[in-house]
Design an enzyme around this catalytic site. Structure first.
Site, mmCIF file in Angstrom:
data_model
loop_
_atom_site.group_PDB
_atom_site.id
_atom_site.type_symbol
_atom_site.label_atom_id
_atom_site.label_comp_id
_atom_site.label_asym_id
_atom_site.label_seq_id
_atom_site.Cartn_x
_atom_site.Cartn_y
_atom_site.Cartn_z
ATOM 1 N N HIS A 72 0.856 -1.191 0.000
ATOM 2 C CA HIS A 72 0.000 0.000 0.000
ATOM 3 C C HIS A 72 0.890 1.238 0.000
ATOM 4 C CE1 HIS A 72 -3.905 -1.956 1.762
ATOM 5 N NE2 HIS A 72 -3.373 -2.665 0.780
ATOM 6 N N TYR A 200 -9.008 5.065 8.086
ATOM 7 C CA TYR A 200 -9.160 5.429 9.490
ATOM 8 C C TYR A 200 -10.260 6.484 9.572
ATOM 9 C CZ TYR A 200 -4.782 3.119 10.841
ATOM 10 O OH TYR A 200 -3.795 2.201 11.090
ATOM 11 N N PRO A 291 -3.213 0.005 19.104
ATOM 12 C CA PRO A 291 -3.039 -0.517 17.745
ATOM 13 C C PRO A 291 -3.312 0.502 16.640
ATOM 14 C CG PRO A 291 -5.098 -1.299 18.689
ATOM 15 C CD PRO A 291 -4.368 -0.595 19.793
ATOM 16 N N LYS A 295 1.868 -0.416 15.129
ATOM 17 C CA LYS A 295 3.291 -0.402 15.449
ATOM 18 C C LYS A 295 3.788 -1.567 16.302
ATOM 19 C CE LYS A 295 4.149 3.273 13.219
ATOM 20 N NZ LYS A 295 4.808 3.098 11.916
ATOM 21 N N TYR A 384 4.112 6.580 9.876
ATOM 22 C CA TYR A 384 3.306 5.393 9.614
ATOM 23 C C TYR A 384 4.127 4.345 8.834
ATOM 24 C CZ TYR A 384 -1.005 2.752 9.175
ATOM 25 O OH TYR A 384 -1.969 1.784 9.308
#
Length: 390
Positions: A72, A200, A291, A295, A384
């Site tokens: 991604h 998200y 979560p 990570k 990220y």
């Protein structure tokens, strides 16, 4: 029994450490409380940072990951019905790979078996001894027989509820913790993803996340009470809530049979130091992150990568430098990751209480900043996809 490194815990951290040491000619024995089947079937994280992907590939564990994992190059962040795309590859030159933790564990177990590695499953009564001497040991019971494993070093990779962290005396150990007032209802559904990259979503009804495990399996999360009974969430309610929290004009949520449900409480946790004598903590035994930032597994990989190098250097050159610097070096990354995970959680979740309207306006402001500022988007992106392992 005698080995160079006794590794307590046969999850991804312990197995990867054993594999990395093996590649450098260092012997180890892994002790795991659960069965191999249980460890390989646990539903856990599914997002790998660029550095984790590179390490797994470079140490010979990337064949199935590169074949089945999904790369991604961005992620979606949503506030109510407005969605913005954060282009990782464009902003950082790096990406993430969606590949489940249980696949990583399976790959590691197969490789350790093929290499003749000693991994003992279903051990009981594990205890760590003499860690401040040059002959530490681990006692345990396996197949009804009491055993003692002597080693030069002990690696505590046995998770948040393991025994190794408590082997460090309370007077030299400090714990930092934040418990969040919500949890995640996680589900797996037999349905093709409704998105090509993770979403998200911050909705007035609470957080939602759309992820995936494959082209036919989707992974979803919903913010809920940390002690929420599963019975409160029949399938129809789950799909209705996901459609509401993830909904945007012109986008449709696909539905399918749900075959797994679980509720996970959320906390931030760090125990310092990560070393005492000949005992070294790695992964969830030393730190837990919410979560939201994906990570946990990646942080464990960074720990054991550094620990394997320090132990290898000790055997090759006699140097103690890497061992002495291990805790401080890992903690610098741990706290950076803790901050990012807390920030992502604060951005995307609904907080109850007298300040909830104020908090929501702050979240709206941060979302607007992400949408309008390349610098803000880059900060999210580089954290990220993961900072370099070194």
């Amino acid at each position: 029994m005698r080995t160079q490194v006794a590794i307590v815990g046969g999850g991804p951290a312990g197995l990867l450490l054993s594999h990395l040491l093996h590649l450098q000619g260092v012997d180890s024995v892994v002790l795991e409380r659960r069965s191999r089947d249980y460890v390989e079937q646990r539903v856990r994280a599914g997002v790998l940072e660029q550095g984790t992907v590179d390490l797994l590939r470079d140490c010979g564990l990337g064949e199935r990951m590169q074949r089945e994992g999904e790369v991604h190059e961005g992620v979606f962040v949503q506030f109510d019905q407005e969605r913005v795309h954060i282009p990782f590859a464009e902003l950082t030159g790096r990406s993430i790979t969606v590949y489940g933790q249980k696949q990583v564990v399976r790959d590691l177990n197969e490789r350790r078996s093929a290499d003749g590695g000693q991994v003992l499953f279903e051990v009981d009564d594990v205890a760590v001894h003499d860690i401040t001497t040059d002959r530490p040991s681990v006692t345990f019971t396996h197949e009804g027989r009491a055993r003692t494993l002597e080693a030069d070093f002990v690696a505590g990779c046995d998770g948040f509820h393991g025994v190794c962290r408590d082997a460090i005396p309370a007077e030299v150990r400090r714990v930092y913790e934040r418990v969040y007032p919500f949890g995640w209802l996680g589900i797996l559904a037999e349905v093709a993803p409704s998105t090509d990259e993770l979403i998200y979503a911050n909705n007035s009804r609470g957080f939602a996340l759309h992820s995936m495990r494959s082209s036919t399996i989707s992974r979803f999360y919903l913010q809920c009470a940390p002690d929420e009974p599963i019975e409160n969430w029949p399938d129809r309610r789950i799909w209705d809530e996901l459609a509401t929290r993830l909904g945007t004009p012109g986008w449709e949520l696909r539905e399918g049979p749900i075959f797994d449900k679980s509720v996970t409480p959320m906390r931030s946790f760090v125990a310092e130091p990560l070393r005492h004598g000949r005992l070294f903590l790695a992964g969830d035994s030393a730190h837990i992150v919410p979560p939201t930032g994906a990570k946990g597994l990646n942080l464990a990989v960074a720990d054991v990568d550094r620990l394997a190098e320090a132990i290898t250097d000790h055997y090759r050159t006699g140097s103690e430098t890497g061992l002495d610097e291990y805790s401080a070096a890992c903690l610098r990354r741990v706290w950076r990751v803790q901050h990012f995970s807390w920030w992502m959680t604060s951005l995307t979740h609904r907080f109850e209480g007298p300040d909830q309207e104020f908090d929501r306006r702050l979240q709206q402001s941060q979302f607007d900043y992400l949408r309008s500022s390349q610098a803000a988007a880059t900060t999210l992106a580089e954290n990220y996809v993961g900072l370099p392992l070194r």
